[in-house]
Design an enzyme around this catalytic site. Structure first.
Site, PDB file in Angstrom:
ATOM      1  N   ARG A 172      21.308  90.128 -21.406  1.00  0.00           N
ATOM      2  CA  ARG A 172      22.136  90.085 -20.587  1.00  0.00           C
ATOM      3  C   ARG A 172      23.145  90.749 -20.732  1.00  0.00           C
ATOM      4  NH1 ARG A 172      18.683  86.293 -18.983  1.00  0.00           N
ATOM      5  NH2 ARG A 172      18.287  86.016 -21.322  1.00  0.00           N
ATOM      6  N   THR A 173      23.387  90.079 -22.061  1.00  0.00           N
ATOM      7  CA  THR A 173      25.193  90.450 -22.495  1.00  0.00           C
ATOM      8  C   THR A 173      25.133  91.986 -23.134  1.00  0.00           C
ATOM      9  OG1 THR A 173      24.787  87.763 -23.138  1.00  0.00           O
ATOM     10  CG2 THR A 173      26.409  89.598 -24.657  1.00  0.00           C
ATOM     11  N   LYS A 194      19.894  99.696 -44.179  1.00  0.00           N
ATOM     12  CA  LYS A 194      19.489 100.010 -45.235  1.00  0.00           C
ATOM     13  C   LYS A 194      21.262  99.458 -45.882  1.00  0.00           C
ATOM     14  CE  LYS A 194      19.349 105.117 -43.195  1.00  0.00           C
ATOM     15  NZ  LYS A 194      20.176 105.794 -42.903  1.00  0.00           N
ATOM     16  N   ARG A 211      27.141  91.776 -31.523  1.00  0.00           N
ATOM     17  CA  ARG A 211      26.055  90.443 -31.764  1.00  0.00           C
ATOM     18  C   ARG A 211      25.679  90.457 -32.684  1.00  0.00           C
ATOM     19  NH1 ARG A 211      22.313  88.022 -27.599  1.00  0.00           N
ATOM     20  NH2 ARG A 211      24.596  87.123 -26.494  1.00  0.00           N
ATOM     21  N   HIS A 227      30.814  82.673 -28.263  1.00  0.00           N
ATOM     22  CA  HIS A 227      30.305  83.573 -27.960  1.00  0.00           C
ATOM     23  C   HIS A 227      31.510  83.357 -26.038  1.00  0.00           C
ATOM     24  CE1 HIS A 227      27.598  85.939 -25.018  1.00  0.00           C
ATOM     25  NE2 HIS A 227      26.732  85.429 -24.843  1.00  0.00           N
TER      26      HIS A 227
HETATM   27  C1  NCD Z   1      23.421  83.236 -24.303  1.00  0.00           C
HETATM   28  C2  NCD Z   1      23.494  83.479 -26.697  1.00  0.00           C
HETATM   29  O1  NCD Z   1      22.998  84.187 -26.695  1.00  0.00           O
HETATM   30  O2  NCD Z   1      23.493  82.405 -27.428  1.00  0.00           O
HETATM   31  N1  NCD Z   1      22.918  83.913 -24.090  1.00  0.00           N
HETATM   32  C3  NCD Z   1      23.105  84.738 -23.788  1.00  0.00           C
HETATM   33  O3  NCD Z   1      24.140  85.686 -24.244  1.00  0.00           O
HETATM   34  N2  NCD Z   1      23.883  84.643 -22.219  1.00  0.00           N
HETATM   35  C4  NCD Z   1      22.096  81.555 -24.968  1.00  0.00           C
HETATM   36  C5  NCD Z   1      20.869  81.857 -25.866  1.00  0.00           C
HETATM   37  O4  NCD Z   1      20.394  82.127 -26.542  1.00  0.00           O
HETATM   38  O5  NCD Z   1      20.506  80.327 -25.771  1.00  0.00           O
END
Ligand code: NCD
Length: 304
Positions: free
Chosen positions: A51-52, A80, A101, A129
């Site tokens: 999703r993100t 690397k 991320r 997040h």
């Molecule tokens: C979440 C995350 O990555 O923290 N997912 C997301 O980005 N919607 C929640 C999760 O991974 O449980």
């Protein structure tokens, strides 16, 4: 130049503006389809994501911009041994804005400190997040009308769940928000959040382990997955992973207008039979995530 590391990087007024912009985008996305012509978003993902990463990419494409990036550490020079600081300097030459991320807490902040372009924290370890929180806030605002006077239950892995940490940070700024933390003992909300966020803001909260006991008083139930990747051993994960399973029987105890949210991915913690309940809003939540990210990109690039 502005970055987004934590939801608190935006004041309540700025969040209101962002949500208004996202609402306007929702009502007429075509109007915004050229705002990012010629702009490039980099998505640098050192951890899995559906999703993100894709909602960021969809957001930029719908704004007329373009996207590049990598979806795993293995496919980047991290394999690397390149540092995040060096990588972001490179990315700054290729893109206008970056969503990152990383499994390490604070990695996005390190990137921001070396970056020549706005950096968005798309999840740093078990820490924060913020764009999931923007998504959650927009969903609550759109479906409940306000953040004031709500009782929200956060259930599951409150220790490692970064979406929970960011959401609590953001919600304590509204009036009379009550928190009910529902978790097994091993996965309780970290004490730094209790001391630095909840107690400092004077927020009312309680910690329980049985979901059934608190279900009737909740206006929102925010379910989370047990974060397998943050556990030190598999045995603990296996023991805790199915601690909570939201099903029809438990939903029968809830208010008629309670709203179920989940950042997703869902594993077992919400039974699929609940998906048809009108109170299940987690798939709608995903759509709000695109509009709010469109608004965020426009805001950080100072195009709106
Ligand atoms: C979440 C995350 O990555 O923290 N997912 C997301 O980005 N919607 C929640 C999760 O991974 O449980």
């Amino acid at each position: 130049m502005r970055h987004l590391m934590n939801p608190l990087d935006f004041s309540v007024e700025e969040l209101d503006k962002l949500m208004l912009l996202a609402d306007d985008i929702k009502s007429d996305p075509k109007k915004y389809s050229h705002y990012c012509d010629g702009k490039i978003l980099a998505t640098c993902f050192y951890e899995p994501s559906t999703r993100t990463r894709l909602s960021f990419e969809s957001a930029m494409l719908q704004l007329g911009g373009q996207v590049l990036g990598f979806a795993s550490a293995d496919s980047s020079s991290a394999a690397k041994g390149e540092s995040v600081s060096d990588t972001i300097r490179i990315i700054s030459c290729y893109a206008d804005i970056c969503a990152i991320r990383h499994p390490k807490e604070g990695a996005a902040l390190v990137a921001a400190s070396k970056s020549l372009i706005p950096v968005i924290n798309a999840g740093d370890g078990g820490h924060q997040h913020p764009t999931q929180t923007l998504t959650d806030l927009m969903t609550i605002h759109a479906l409940k009308g306000s953040f004031d006077n709500i009782t929200i239950g956060l259930c599951g892995d409150l220790k490692f769940g970064r979406t929970v940490h960011s959401l609590v940070d953001a919600l304590v700024r509204y009036k009379n928000v009550k928190f009910v933390f529902i978790s097994p003992d091993e996965l309780k909300i970290p004490s730094y959040i209790k001391d630095d966020v909840l107690k400092r803001s004077g927020s009312e909260y309680e910690e329980v382990s049985r979901l059934e006991d608190v279900m009737p008083k909740l206006d929102i139930l925010y379910m989370t997955r047990v974060q397998r990747e943050r556990f030190f051993n598999e045995e603990d994960y296996v023991r805790l992973k199915d601690y909570y399973i939201l099903n029809k029987e438990k939903m029968a105890l809830a208010k008629e207008d309670m709203m179920i949210l989940h950042p997703l991915p869902r594993v077992n913690e919400i039974s699929v039979e609940v998906d048809n309940d009108k109170r299940a809003k987690y798939f709608e939540q995903v759509q709000y995530g695109v509009y709010i990210r469109m608004a965020l990109i426009l805001t950080l690039l100072e195009l709106c």
